[in-house]
Design a protein around this motif. Sequence first.
Motif, PDB file in Angstrom:
ATOM      1  N   HIS A   9       0.812  -1.221   0.000  1.00 22.10           N
ATOM      2  CA  HIS A   9       0.000   0.000   0.000  1.00 22.10           C
ATOM      3  C   HIS A   9       0.838   1.260   0.000  1.00 22.10           C
ATOM      4  CE1 HIS A   9       0.703   1.460   4.140  1.00 22.10           C
ATOM      5  NE2 HIS A   9       0.934   0.191   4.411  1.00 22.10           N
ATOM      6  N   GLU A  28      -6.025  10.174   3.772  1.00 16.44           N
ATOM      7  CA  GLU A  28      -5.862   8.736   3.567  1.00 16.44           C
ATOM      8  C   GLU A  28      -4.410   8.494   3.166  1.00 16.44           C
ATOM      9  OE1 GLU A  28      -5.509   5.359   3.390  1.00 16.44           O
ATOM     10  OE2 GLU A  28      -5.604   5.705   1.224  1.00 16.44           O
ATOM     11  N   ARG A  32      -1.487   5.767   8.305  1.00 15.51           N
ATOM     12  CA  ARG A  32      -2.659   5.170   8.956  1.00 15.51           C
ATOM     13  C   ARG A  32      -2.408   3.695   9.270  1.00 15.51           C
ATOM     14  NH1 ARG A  32      -6.710   4.392   5.738  1.00 15.51           N
ATOM     15  NH2 ARG A  32      -8.260   4.299   7.395  1.00 15.51           N
ATOM     16  N   MET A  33      -1.803   2.988   8.320  1.00 13.24           N
ATOM     17  CA  MET A  33      -1.540   1.562   8.533  1.00 13.24           C
ATOM     18  C   MET A  33      -0.488   1.349   9.614  1.00 13.24           C
ATOM     19  SD  MET A  33      -3.659   0.000   6.557  1.00 13.24           S
ATOM     20  CE  MET A  33      -4.775   1.342   7.011  1.00 13.24           C
ATOM     21  N   ARG A 155      -5.828  -1.279   2.497  1.00 12.96           N
ATOM     22  CA  ARG A 155      -5.640   0.118   2.110  1.00 12.96           C
ATOM     23  C   ARG A 155      -5.258   0.134   0.643  1.00 12.96           C
ATOM     24  NH1 ARG A 155      -1.395   3.769   1.308  1.00 12.96           N
ATOM     25  NH2 ARG A 155      -2.305   5.848   1.204  1.00 12.96           N
ATOM     26  N   PRO A 156      -5.925   0.914  -0.199  1.00  4.18           N
ATOM     27  CA  PRO A 156      -6.995   1.852   0.122  1.00  4.18           C
ATOM     28  C   PRO A 156      -8.303   1.156   0.476  1.00  4.18           C
ATOM     29  CG  PRO A 156      -6.665   1.762  -2.250  1.00  4.18           C
ATOM     30  CD  PRO A 156      -5.576   0.938  -1.630  1.00  4.18           C
TER      31      PRO A 156
END
Length: 354
Positions: A9, A28, A32-33, A155-156
């Motif tokens: 990702h 995004e 985030r991950m 993700r996404p």
Amino acid sequence: MKLIYSEDHRGHAGAMEMRYDEMIPMSECPERMDAIMGALAEAGFTDIVAPNPHGLDVVHQIHDPAFVNFLERCYPLWEAEFGPGHFATAYTFGMRGMDQVPNASVHSMLSCYTFDVCAPFVEGTWKAINAAKDIALTGVDLMQAGESAVFSVCRPAGHHASQDLAGGYCYLNNAAIAAQAHLNAGSSRVALLDIDYHHGNGTQRIFYDRADVFFASLHCRPQDEYPFLMGYETEVGAGEGKGYNLNLPMPRGTDYAEWGKALQIALDRIVAYAPDVLVVSLGVDTFEGDPVGGFSLQSPDYVDVGKRLASIGLPTHFVMEGGYAMDALGKNVTNIITGYSEGAAEYSAGTDRK
């Protein structure tokens, strides 16, 4: 619980987005991950499985093959025109009275196959999209092999993507693809519960006239929030799907006391539907501090959400969607997975005693 995750990702990064009156870095983002996986590891969830490659057969059951081809070709076509280092996004969008069949121009394709400015493409976008799809499908494989619950850390995200439209950070609808794969593997009915702050408009559109997938979405009402045009209570399905689409819209500012009532309505309907498996579009942008949200759920509330999801005793496939409050994102996701794991153990113990 097994976590299906890939580093593929990371290349989907570096684009900007229009947020009402300003151009800002994408909420995004790869970080985030990092927040999610770090918090899960801290809580003891360390059983990480790499996704197996899957082809596009199931994807083409959900999405128009021409749309999928566009997703793969978009950035190379854009780069051929403008050179490397740019991000691709639509300049116009197909509207009423305009021809919806794209020509060979990448601009025409973007106009036809995206519906907002929050679906940009960079060099690593297709690799991330393809990996997210594999993560969802590997979760199905694991459940077919005996796992009662898995978490596809995609993700996404996917729930805004419909058969032939990308938007809202979403390209392929990972949860819908997972639901279809569960059906292909022998499930007669699948329930798909979307708990993201935003309406799962893409998922609704995909399954709106089908009875083999019951779709329920808890979200901010369209009068107040994106995607603005869908998510009303009156949208209950059509044809064979009539009665199998449940929208539970709520106003901005909704707290857990009210949100929890909507969750119970959805769970009761799911139990009545009697599916073989539950797919959860897991968004935590319902958190009070989320920059893209407007509800007021608190971090401890998510433990209870997880327990309540486990209380109905269904095999459960979590698929990651939204959540952008970086300081609390990992904790909130982990709280749901922790609450579910605790609730599943309690449910199993109660069943054993019977």
